[in-house]
Design a protein around this motif. Sequence first.
Motif, PDB file in Angstrom:
ATOM      1  N   ASP A   1     -18.305  43.720  32.285  1.00 54.52           N
ATOM      2  CA  ASP A   1     -19.628  44.210  31.869  1.00 54.52           C
ATOM      3  C   ASP A   1     -20.730  43.697  32.790  1.00 54.52           C
ATOM      4  OD1 ASP A   1     -18.577  45.618  29.740  1.00 54.52           O
ATOM      5  OD2 ASP A   1     -18.876  43.983  28.308  1.00 54.52           O
ATOM      6  N   ASP A   2     -20.396  42.796  33.694  1.00 50.87           N
ATOM      7  CA  ASP A   2     -21.365  42.230  34.624  1.00 50.87           C
ATOM      8  C   ASP A   2     -21.060  42.708  36.041  1.00 50.87           C
ATOM      9  OD1 ASP A   2     -22.569  40.727  32.583  1.00 50.87           O
ATOM     10  OD2 ASP A   2     -21.182  39.054  32.886  1.00 50.87           O
ATOM     11  N   ARG A   3     -22.060  42.557  36.913  1.00 48.46           N
ATOM     12  CA  ARG A   3     -21.859  42.782  38.347  1.00 48.46           C
ATOM     13  C   ARG A   3     -21.974  41.423  39.020  1.00 48.46           C
ATOM     14  NH1 ARG A   3     -22.040  47.632  40.620  1.00 48.46           N
ATOM     15  NH2 ARG A   3     -23.252  46.955  42.435  1.00 48.46           N
ATOM     16  N   LEU A   4     -20.873  40.971  39.610  1.00 45.24           N
ATOM     17  CA  LEU A   4     -20.779  39.619  40.122  1.00 45.24           C
ATOM     18  C   LEU A   4     -20.853  39.569  41.644  1.00 45.24           C
ATOM     19  CD1 LEU A   4     -17.823  38.229  37.947  1.00 45.24           C
ATOM     20  CD2 LEU A   4     -20.281  38.181  37.432  1.00 45.24           C
ATOM     21  N   SER A   5     -21.533  38.537  42.141  1.00 47.66           N
ATOM     22  CA  SER A   5     -21.510  38.172  43.560  1.00 47.66           C
ATOM     23  C   SER A   5     -21.045  36.731  43.614  1.00 47.66           C
ATOM     24  CB  SER A   5     -22.901  38.323  44.182  1.00 47.66           C
ATOM     25  OG  SER A   5     -23.350  39.663  44.095  1.00 47.66           O
ATOM     26  N   LEU A   6     -20.010  36.452  44.415  1.00 47.66           N
ATOM     27  CA  LEU A   6     -19.331  35.165  44.365  1.00 47.66           C
ATOM     28  C   LEU A   6     -19.288  34.531  45.746  1.00 47.66           C
ATOM     29  CD1 LEU A   6     -16.266  36.452  42.297  1.00 47.66           C
ATOM     30  CD2 LEU A   6     -18.346  35.387  41.384  1.00 47.66           C
ATOM     31  N   LEU A   7     -19.769  33.282  45.828  1.00 48.59           N
ATOM     32  CA  LEU A   7     -19.698  32.524  47.077  1.00 48.59           C
ATOM     33  C   LEU A   7     -18.938  31.233  46.825  1.00 48.59           C
ATOM     34  CD1 LEU A   7     -20.445  31.911  50.028  1.00 48.59           C
ATOM     35  CD2 LEU A   7     -22.594  30.920  49.183  1.00 48.59           C
ATOM     36  N   PHE A   8     -17.885  31.005  47.590  1.00 49.99           N
ATOM     37  CA  PHE A   8     -17.104  29.779  47.494  1.00 49.99           C
ATOM     38  C   PHE A   8     -17.614  28.802  48.556  1.00 49.99           C
ATOM     39  CE2 PHE A   8     -14.577  33.117  45.657  1.00 49.99           C
ATOM     40  CZ  PHE A   8     -14.053  32.515  44.520  1.00 49.99           C
ATOM     41  N   THR A   9     -17.979  27.602  48.097  1.00 51.08           N
ATOM     42  CA  THR A   9     -18.572  26.602  48.983  1.00 51.08           C
ATOM     43  C   THR A   9     -17.792  25.288  48.874  1.00 51.08           C
ATOM     44  OG1 THR A   9     -20.131  25.821  47.299  1.00 51.08           O
ATOM     45  CG2 THR A   9     -20.853  27.638  48.696  1.00 51.08           C
ATOM     46  N   PRO A  10     -16.526  25.270  49.236  1.00 50.93           N
ATOM     47  CA  PRO A  10     -15.712  24.059  49.038  1.00 50.93           C
ATOM     48  C   PRO A  10     -16.178  22.896  49.902  1.00 50.93           C
ATOM     49  CG  PRO A  10     -14.533  25.673  50.367  1.00 50.93           C
ATOM     50  CD  PRO A  10     -15.767  26.361  49.875  1.00 50.93           C
ATOM     51  N   TRP A  11     -15.958  21.672  49.376  1.00 51.32           N
ATOM     52  CA  TRP A  11     -16.216  20.483  50.188  1.00 51.32           C
ATOM     53  C   TRP A  11     -15.307  20.472  51.411  1.00 51.32           C
ATOM     54  CZ3 TRP A  11     -20.539  18.318  49.170  1.00 51.32           C
ATOM     55  CH2 TRP A  11     -20.978  18.072  47.876  1.00 51.32           C
TER      56      TRP A  11
END
Length: 300
Positions: free
Chosen positions: A52-62
Amino acid sequence: MDLTLLYRGPLASCDYDCPYCPFAKRRDTGAQLRADRDALDRFADWAARQTDDRLSLLFTPWGEGLVRSWYRRTLVDLSRLPHVRRVAIQTNLSCRTDWLAEADPGTLALWCTYHPGQTPYDRFLTKCRDLTARGIRFSVGVVGLPEHLDAARRLRTDLPEHVYLWINAAEGHTYSDADAARWTDLDPLFPYSRHPHTSAGLPCRTGDSVISVDGEGTVRRCHFVPAPLGNLYDGSYRAALRPRACPLAVCDCHIGYVHLETLPLYDVFAGGVLERVPATVPARHAVDLPSPVPAGAPGV
């Protein structure tokens, strides 16, 4: 609802050992790697169910995620979900690139950093050219230390013109106007990175349409404000989402200040905020200045 999430799980191991890296690295044990994989799987499963949402995803691992199979698999799977607008990760690009053939290039993007001295230049450039051939959106950046200037200039010459080369001001490093001009010649947006941004009391999208999530699902407004807003997996964070001002005196990291409403960066990076790709690569203006003399060299 449109929601941007910055995910950072427990992974802290990296295949590079850059002396200027501000992140405390460790050698992850087998148990720690399994814990990171489980946490990432849980997050990816949650994201897949938010139809039901529109997602934008950024992975910022150590650490470096793409040398781990579970990050590559997760990015591929998330890129193919219709409610995911963008999925991106910060990476040193040391991984192989053939896995990208399975991803949706219209959704997946990479934020790449070149670290001179950690990998051969030609190897890094070959991978960038492979990304271009595969139609993957990506930016490339360098930490703005004097000893990196020649490598950055070489990259700008060798990369396609449409690939944005960004320069991050080195933590704790002071730039004279002449120094800044050299870096601005390569990255016209470098002035945004040169000095920390005063942010106290200013409106920021974090905590409203942008949130940070850790491996346990604890939600915070961003990586730099420790106060929790709730938990992702029980949904308690939702009630806390609202427009709010920044509580910190300054913001000095791109993944933070890009969301300040007082800066024009959502327009500058329209369509590419997560992967740091401008809507239009900014025009460069040549600056004829001599190269800086390294500290400790004769005459200093």
